[in-house]
Structure formats: C-alpha cells, structure tokens
Motif scaffolding. Structure first.
Motif, PDB file in Angstrom:
ATOM      1  N   ALA A  76       0.832  -1.214   0.000  1.00 30.74           N
ATOM      2  CA  ALA A  76       0.000   0.000   0.000  1.00 30.74           C
ATOM      3  C   ALA A  76       0.860   1.256   0.000  1.00 30.74           C
ATOM      4  CB  ALA A  76      -0.932  -0.006   1.203  1.00 30.74           C
ATOM      5  N   VAL A  77       1.921   1.250   0.812  1.00 30.90           N
ATOM      6  CA  VAL A  77       2.792   2.427   0.845  1.00 30.90           C
ATOM      7  C   VAL A  77       3.448   2.630  -0.519  1.00 30.90           C
ATOM      8  CG1 VAL A  77       4.875   3.425   1.858  1.00 30.90           C
ATOM      9  CG2 VAL A  77       3.233   2.253   3.311  1.00 30.90           C
ATOM     10  N   ASN A  78       3.794   1.522  -1.175  1.00 29.31           N
ATOM     11  CA  ASN A  78       4.485   1.627  -2.463  1.00 29.31           C
ATOM     12  C   ASN A  78       3.551   1.703  -3.656  1.00 29.31           C
ATOM     13  OD1 ASN A  78       7.035   1.638  -1.353  1.00 29.31           O
ATOM     14  ND2 ASN A  78       7.120  -0.594  -1.254  1.00 29.31           N
ATOM     15  N   PHE A  79       2.240   1.713  -3.391  1.00 34.09           N
ATOM     16  CA  PHE A  79       1.281   1.669  -4.485  1.00 34.09           C
ATOM     17  C   PHE A  79       1.468   2.826  -5.467  1.00 34.09           C
ATOM     18  CE2 PHE A  79      -2.891   2.106  -6.490  1.00 34.09           C
ATOM     19  CZ  PHE A  79      -3.056   0.810  -6.943  1.00 34.09           C
ATOM     20  N   ARG A  80       1.937   3.959  -4.953  1.00 32.83           N
ATOM     21  CA  ARG A  80       2.151   5.130  -5.807  1.00 32.83           C
ATOM     22  C   ARG A  80       3.100   4.835  -6.965  1.00 32.83           C
ATOM     23  NH1 ARG A  80       5.373   5.402  -1.477  1.00 32.83           N
ATOM     24  NH2 ARG A  80       7.530   6.116  -1.740  1.00 32.83           N
ATOM     25  N   HIS A  81       3.971   3.824  -6.802  1.00 39.85           N
ATOM     26  CA  HIS A  81       4.918   3.510  -7.874  1.00 39.85           C
ATOM     27  C   HIS A  81       4.228   3.052  -9.148  1.00 39.85           C
ATOM     28  CE1 HIS A  81       7.863   2.832  -4.381  1.00 39.85           C
ATOM     29  NE2 HIS A  81       8.204   3.945  -4.991  1.00 39.85           N
ATOM     30  N   ILE A  82       3.016   2.480  -9.014  1.00 44.33           N
ATOM     31  CA  ILE A  82       2.245   2.092 -10.203  1.00 44.33           C
ATOM     32  C   ILE A  82       2.036   3.331 -11.076  1.00 44.33           C
ATOM     33  CG2 ILE A  82      -0.077   1.458 -10.958  1.00 44.33           C
ATOM     34  CD1 ILE A  82      -0.083  -0.787  -9.076  1.00 44.33           C
ATOM     35  N   LEU A  83       1.723   4.429 -10.409  1.00 48.06           N
ATOM     36  CA  LEU A  83       1.496   5.668 -11.151  1.00 48.06           C
ATOM     37  C   LEU A  83       2.798   6.181 -11.760  1.00 48.06           C
ATOM     38  CD1 LEU A  83      -0.733   7.125  -8.328  1.00 48.06           C
ATOM     39  CD2 LEU A  83      -1.526   6.087 -10.450  1.00 48.06           C
ATOM     40  N   TYR A  84       3.901   6.040 -11.016  1.00 51.04           N
ATOM     41  CA  TYR A  84       5.194   6.482 -11.544  1.00 51.04           C
ATOM     42  C   TYR A  84       5.552   5.697 -12.798  1.00 51.04           C
ATOM     43  CZ  TYR A  84       6.182   8.653  -6.971  1.00 51.04           C
ATOM     44  OH  TYR A  84       6.164   9.403  -5.832  1.00 51.04           O
ATOM     45  N   SER A  85       5.396   4.369 -12.726  1.00 49.51           N
ATOM     46  CA  SER A  85       5.852   3.556 -13.850  1.00 49.51           C
ATOM     47  C   SER A  85       4.962   3.795 -15.068  1.00 49.51           C
ATOM     48  CB  SER A  85       5.945   2.084 -13.460  1.00 49.51           C
ATOM     49  OG  SER A  85       4.706   1.438 -13.509  1.00 49.51           O
ATOM     50  N   ALA A  86       3.672   4.080 -14.832  1.00 50.72           N
ATOM     51  CA  ALA A  86       2.802   4.439 -15.962  1.00 50.72           C
ATOM     52  C   ALA A  86       3.259   5.758 -16.565  1.00 50.72           C
ATOM     53  CB  ALA A  86       1.353   4.537 -15.499  1.00 50.72           C
ATOM     54  N   SER A  87       3.650   6.683 -15.674  1.00 51.01           N
ATOM     55  CA  SER A  87       3.989   8.030 -16.114  1.00 51.01           C
ATOM     56  C   SER A  87       5.336   8.082 -16.857  1.00 51.01           C
ATOM     57  CB  SER A  87       3.991   8.944 -14.886  1.00 51.01           C
ATOM     58  OG  SER A  87       4.485  10.201 -15.194  1.00 51.01           O
ATOM     59  N   ILE A  88       6.329   7.294 -16.440  1.00 49.14           N
ATOM     60  CA  ILE A  88       7.626   7.382 -17.135  1.00 49.14           C
ATOM     61  C   ILE A  88       7.696   6.486 -18.374  1.00 49.14           C
ATOM     62  CG2 ILE A  88       8.927   8.001 -15.040  1.00 49.14           C
ATOM     63  CD1 ILE A  88      10.332   5.236 -15.371  1.00 49.14           C
ATOM     64  N   ALA A  89       6.649   5.677 -18.606  1.00 47.01           N
ATOM     65  CA  ALA A  89       6.636   4.815 -19.798  1.00 47.01           C
ATOM     66  C   ALA A  89       6.915   5.634 -21.055  1.00 47.01           C
ATOM     67  CB  ALA A  89       5.292   4.103 -19.905  1.00 47.01           C
ATOM     68  N   ARG A  90       6.396   6.869 -21.073  1.00 46.54           N
ATOM     69  CA  ARG A  90       6.576   7.758 -22.231  1.00 46.54           C
ATOM     70  C   ARG A  90       8.042   8.041 -22.515  1.00 46.54           C
ATOM     71  NH1 ARG A  90       3.282  12.729 -19.892  1.00 46.54           N
ATOM     72  NH2 ARG A  90       4.226  11.972 -17.975  1.00 46.54           N
ATOM     73  N   HIS A  91       8.865   8.043 -21.457  1.00 52.43           N
ATOM     74  CA  HIS A  91      10.253   8.499 -21.609  1.00 52.43           C
ATOM     75  C   HIS A  91      11.257   7.364 -21.785  1.00 52.43           C
ATOM     76  CE1 HIS A  91       8.295  12.083 -20.381  1.00 52.43           C
ATOM     77  NE2 HIS A  91       8.193  11.736 -19.116  1.00 52.43           N
ATOM     78  N   ILE A  92      10.866   6.119 -21.526  1.00 51.05           N
ATOM     79  CA  ILE A  92      11.858   5.036 -21.532  1.00 51.05           C
ATOM     80  C   ILE A  92      11.537   3.942 -22.546  1.00 51.05           C
ATOM     81  CG2 ILE A  92      12.441   5.404 -19.087  1.00 51.05           C
ATOM     82  CD1 ILE A  92      10.896   2.582 -18.774  1.00 51.05           C
ATOM     83  N   ARG A  93      10.713   4.259 -23.536  1.00 45.52           N
ATOM     84  CA  ARG A  93      10.313   3.178 -24.451  1.00 45.52           C
ATOM     85  C   ARG A  93      11.476   2.693 -25.318  1.00 45.52           C
ATOM     86  NH1 ARG A  93       6.221   6.917 -28.083  1.00 45.52           N
ATOM     87  NH2 ARG A  93       7.396   8.810 -27.735  1.00 45.52           N
ATOM     88  N   HIS A  94      12.582   3.481 -25.381  1.00 46.84           N
ATOM     89  CA  HIS A  94      13.741   3.053 -26.174  1.00 46.84           C
ATOM     90  C   HIS A  94      14.689   2.157 -25.374  1.00 46.84           C
ATOM     91  CE1 HIS A  94      14.661   6.767 -24.043  1.00 46.84           C
ATOM     92  NE2 HIS A  94      15.936   6.458 -24.094  1.00 46.84           N
ATOM     93  N   PHE A  95      14.426   1.908 -24.085  1.00 47.07           N
ATOM     94  CA  PHE A  95      15.283   1.025 -23.286  1.00 47.07           C
ATOM     95  C   PHE A  95      15.065  -0.434 -23.695  1.00 47.07           C
ATOM     96  CE2 PHE A  95      15.818   3.777 -19.173  1.00 47.07           C
ATOM     97  CZ  PHE A  95      16.236   4.833 -19.957  1.00 47.07           C
ATOM     98  N   SER A  96      16.115  -1.276 -23.512  1.00 47.98           N
ATOM     99  CA  SER A  96      15.962  -2.715 -23.763  1.00 47.98           C
ATOM    100  C   SER A  96      15.218  -3.363 -22.590  1.00 47.98           C
ATOM    101  CB  SER A  96      17.329  -3.370 -23.929  1.00 47.98           C
ATOM    102  OG  SER A  96      17.949  -3.496 -22.663  1.00 47.98           O
ATOM    103  N   GLY A  97      14.853  -4.625 -22.761  1.00 45.74           N
ATOM    104  CA  GLY A  97      14.109  -5.332 -21.715  1.00 45.74           C
ATOM    105  C   GLY A  97      14.858  -5.403 -20.399  1.00 45.74           C
ATOM    106  N   VAL A  98      16.141  -5.746 -20.462  1.00 38.46           N
ATOM    107  CA  VAL A  98      16.955  -5.834 -19.243  1.00 38.46           C
ATOM    108  C   VAL A  98      17.090  -4.458 -18.604  1.00 38.46           C
ATOM    109  CG1 VAL A  98      19.246  -6.397 -18.336  1.00 38.46           C
ATOM    110  CG2 VAL A  98      18.225  -7.832 -20.114  1.00 38.46           C
ATOM    111  N   GLN A  99      17.284  -3.441 -19.453  1.00 38.16           N
ATOM    112  CA  GLN A  99      17.394  -2.073 -18.926  1.00 38.16           C
ATOM    113  C   GLN A  99      16.100  -1.671 -18.222  1.00 38.16           C
ATOM    114  OE1 GLN A  99      18.478   0.065 -22.480  1.00 38.16           O
ATOM    115  NE2 GLN A  99      20.672  -0.132 -22.073  1.00 38.16           N
ATOM    116  N   LYS A 100      14.967  -2.050 -18.805  1.00 39.50           N
ATOM    117  CA  LYS A 100      13.685  -1.719 -18.172  1.00 39.50           C
ATOM    118  C   LYS A 100      13.550  -2.404 -16.822  1.00 39.50           C
ATOM    119  CE  LYS A 100      11.064  -0.569 -22.264  1.00 39.50           C
ATOM    120  NZ  LYS A 100      10.573  -1.190 -23.495  1.00 39.50           N
ATOM    121  N   PHE A 101      14.010  -3.661 -16.742  1.00 39.42           N
ATOM    122  CA  PHE A 101      13.956  -4.377 -15.464  1.00 39.42           C
ATOM    123  C   PHE A 101      14.661  -3.565 -14.373  1.00 39.42           C
ATOM    124  CE2 PHE A 101      15.919  -7.140 -12.328  1.00 39.42           C
ATOM    125  CZ  PHE A 101      14.851  -7.891 -11.885  1.00 39.42           C
TER     126      PHE A 101
END
Lengths: 238, 103
Positions: A76-101
């Motif tokens: 619950a405390v970390n739930f906000r990260h769901i919003l972060y990861s949705a929000s930065i998707a726009r900026h990191i789509r050029h990363f590789s799979g391992v880099q995204k991990f």
C-alpha cells in the motif's frame, strides 16, 4: 557520450544521496531495534529499496503483526509507484528489456521526479544517465543501512538530533519542484486535505493512496489546457 | 529470534520486495497495453507526483507538533528560492532551535 550521461546522473543524484543517507542509517538502527539482524536490515534495503515502506515494515514486524498484513502494508505504501511507472513509460520506451527491469527496480520517488524533470527540459533520458542517478543513491543506501545497523545505538533518539523533520521537508521540496505544472495548486490542496482526512478516518498507510487518488481524479476532471489537443501516442510494446 | 522465525522474516522481506517490484512495473505494463494516452489520462498522470508527495507532507505538518510545523513553514518559504538541500538545512536549524529554546 554514454559515460558523460552516467557522470551527469551521478552528479544529479548526489544531493538526493546526501539527504537520503540519514534515513538509511536511521532505518538500519530502527531495524535492529525491531528485532532484525544486521544482515536482515541490509537484505531488506537491497531487495525493497523503498525507504518509507521499509520503515513501515520494521515497525509492523516489531509489533508482531501477521506476515500477510506486513506485506500488504508495504504494498500500500508503495502503491504510488504504479502511477510512476505508468507516467515514465513515455520516456523510456527506447530502453531494452533488461534495462527496463533495472529501471523499474530502481524507481524511487526522487528518481521518478528527476526523470520527469529531465524529460520536461527536453534532455534525453538515457539508461546511462538513469543508472548513474540510481547508483549514487542505491549503493550508499546499502552502506548507510549497514552503518546504521552496526552503530544503531549511537544514533539514539532520532528526534533529539532533529532527524524526524528532514523527510517531510524533503518531500515538500519535491512538491514545490512541480509547481509549474497544470492545476498544481488545486491538486496539492485536495491531496493534502484528503490525506489528512484519510489518516484521521482510515489510518496509515492508506492515507497515501487515498490522498493521491483524490488529487489525480481532480486533475482528470478539471478543464484541459489547450495544448493537450494532440494526444501523445505510445507505440505498442510488451 | 529462533531460526524458523528468522526464515519467516526472510520470506516476508522477499514477498514485500516482490510486491514492491510489482508496483514499480505495474503501471508500465498497464499503460503499454493502450495505443495512445487519452488527454484526460495524461492530465491525470501529470498530477501524480504533486498528488502523491503532498500526502507525505500534509499529515506530517498537521501531526508533527509546533516545532515541526514551524520548520516546515520556514522551509516552504525559502523553498520557493533555494535548493532542497538548503531547505533541509534551514528547516533542521529551525526545529533544533525551537527544541533547544523550549527544553
């Protein structure tokens, strides 16, 4: 170029490391207080890497709360990260799979905030920059946890040396950093009031999710600024 | 703590680490299933940091006591002009001064 980005990331993350370090040490010391071994404390810092939720976790463990409730509270405390990861998707789509991990594993509040700011300034969000910014925070976080755990007794009462005031002020600085965004004031006002009310009526840690959702819903309902006529397109990817 | 209790703690930490990783990748997985971001969703995403971080600030201001509230007010005032490291230093000075004077 890549190396430049990495060092730029390290320099950018340095002030965050300085302000986070006392909390790493504090976490280590409090973990020992709550029945953790030195290994357990560092193990938690290394695998979760989420300061506020780590504090919640050791507190609940110290009170012998049921394991599922400890995990749920941390979630619950970390739930906000769901919003972060949705929000930065726009900026990191050029990363590789391992880099995204690694990108997502290392996605803490200041990392997210700085990634958004960098993209807003029009500077490239490269993996080298991201990793540099992350490493100067992640590695010292482990070291400070270790030192705090070892020298736990020397920190004593955190309030006596004014440590308790640093975290809210740090988060406040981040909030102020976003003050140029659309609808900033109404969002901050509504989230603040909702979180205070939720803390009173529902309790911690749910006030974080409830307060955040209130502000986000408000932003989604307020009139849209003109420049959002063209929706941002995201290529489909796994 | 005996060894079975200790193993339980290790499992709790691993489960919590997995749950935390799910929160960090979950939003990305959800949003990449959509071809484009509707404008209202983008407005919502833009509000996320201020909305979340406010919930970590406001309760501390209300519940922290006079000294913490005063330090946060001063830090807020200077925060409009200086970096967050200075906000921390000045806020810390305020809270320690009040505590020293009111002992």
């Amino acid at each position: 170029m890549t190396q430049d980005d990495f060092w730029q990331g390290i320099r950018g993350g340095f002030p965050v490391m300085v302000s986070a370090s006392p909390f790493g040490a504090l976490f280590g010391a409090l973990a020992i207080d709550n029945g953790f071994s030195v290994f357990d404390a560092v193990f938690m810092s290394a695998t979760l890497y989420a300061g506020a939720s780590q504090m919640v976790g050791i507190e609940l463990f110290g009170h012998k709360v049921q394991p599922w409730l400890i995990v749920l509270s941390i979630f619950a405390v970390n739930f906000r990260h769901i919003l972060y990861s949705a929000s930065i998707a726009r900026h990191i789509r050029h990363f590789s799979g391992v880099q995204k991990f690694f990108t997502f594993f290392l996605l803490v509040d200041p990392q997210y905030a700085e990634t958004e700011k960098r993209a807003e300034r029009g500077e490239p969000v490269t993996f080298a920059w991201y990793l540099g910014f992350a490493m100067i925070i992640y590695v010292p976080w482990q070291i400070m946890t270790l030192l705090g755990a070892i020298f736990g007794q020397m920190i004593g009462e955190p309030r006596a040396i004014g440590l308790d005031v640093l975290l809210p002020i740090y988060f406040m600085g981040l909030v102020l950093g976003f003050r140029k965004r659309d609808n900033w004031l109404p969002v901050v006002a509504v989230s603040s009031l909702a979180s205070i009310a939720a803390m009173h009526f529902v309790g911690s840690p749910w006030h974080v999710s409830i307060g955040a959702i209130a502000g986000i819903l408000l932003a989604a309902c307020l009139p849209l600024p003109k420049r959002h006529e063209e929706p941002v397109t995201l290529e489909h990817e796994v | 703590m005996d060894s079975s209790e200790h193993m339980q703690l290790i499992y709790i930490i691993l489960a919590a680490a997995f749950a935390t990783f799910l929160t960090r990748i979950g939003g990305y997985v959800m949003i990449t299933q959509m071809k484009r971001i509707p404008p209202r969703m983008e407005a919502a995403l833009n509000s996320v940091p201020a909305a979340v971080l406010s919930t970590l600030v406001a309760p501390a201001f209300v519940r922290g006591g006079f000294d913490v509230a005063a330090a946060m007010l001063v830090a807020f005032a200077v925060g409009l002009r200086v970096s967050s490291l200075w906000m921390l230093a000045i806020g810390w000075l305020v809270v320690m001064t009040i505590r020293y004077l009111t002992v």
